[in-house]
Design a protein around this motif. Structure first.
Motif, short mmCIF file in Angstrom:
data_model
loop_
_atom_site.label_atom_id
_atom_site.label_comp_id
_atom_site.label_asym_id
_atom_site.label_seq_id
_atom_site.Cartn_x
_atom_site.Cartn_y
_atom_site.Cartn_z
N GLU A 83 0.86 -1.18 0.00
CA GLU A 83 0.00 0.00 0.00
C GLU A 83 0.90 1.23 0.00
N ARG A 103 3.81 7.20 2.76
CA ARG A 103 3.66 6.13 3.76
C ARG A 103 3.55 4.84 2.98
N SER A 145 3.12 0.59 3.33
CA SER A 145 2.84 -0.61 4.11
C SER A 145 3.21 -1.78 3.21
N THR A 158 4.13 -5.94 3.01
CA THR A 158 4.15 -7.28 3.59
C THR A 158 4.91 -8.18 2.62
N ARG A 177 5.81 0.76 7.24
CA ARG A 177 5.31 -0.33 8.06
C ARG A 177 5.66 -1.59 7.30
N THR A 178 6.57 -2.38 7.86
CA THR A 178 7.06 -3.57 7.19
C THR A 178 6.71 -4.80 8.02
N ARG A 179 6.10 -5.79 7.35
CA ARG A 179 5.68 -7.01 8.03
C ARG A 179 5.94 -8.23 7.17
N GLU A 182 1.35 -10.13 9.42
CA GLU A 182 0.13 -9.53 8.86
C GLU A 182 -1.09 -10.35 9.27
#
Length: 117
Positions: free
Chosen positions: A24, A49, A51, A53, A89-91, A96
């Motif tokens: 995102e 920003r 995001s 995953t 934001r890293t996952r 997630e």
């Protein structure tokens, strides 16, 4: 010519290098255009920003994950009028899934509380 060349470059580089299951991108530049630091900037793409995953983040702490993304976007960060602010934001996919399960449970709990009232 694209109206969002920086966003397009971010998308291409992140997708190619990290093969995310989720990406995102939020371009928040318009919210910061009036800031003094943005005076004279010719770019309309300065604040983002992300995001992300990706399995590529497996077994890596947040600082290492962020360094990976910063290295991918070095050109966009270093260029005059390039990215001025980047929030990440890293996952991993597992992280997630856990987050989604947590949010679902919180939602169910809040809904159950409303139904009991």
């Amino acid at each position: 010519m694209s109206q969002t060349p920086v966003e397009d470059a971010i998308r291409l580089k992140v997708n190619t290098a990290l093969q995310p299951t989720k990406l995102e991108i939020y371009n928040d530049s318009s919210k910061h255009a009036h800031h003094k630091a943005m005076e004279g900037s010719v770019s309309k793409e300065t604040h983002f920003r992300l995001s992300i995953t990706s399995e590529a983040f497996q077994a890596k702490m947040q600082p290492a994950r962020h360094r990976i993304v910063y290295a991918l976007l070095k050109e966009e960060l270093d260029r005059p009028g390039g990215i001025h602010a980047l929030q990440l934001r890293t996952r991993t996919p597992e992280e997630e899934e856990k987050q989604i399960a947590r949010e679902t449970k919180e939602q169910e709990n809040s809904t159950a509380g409303v139904e009991k009232s």
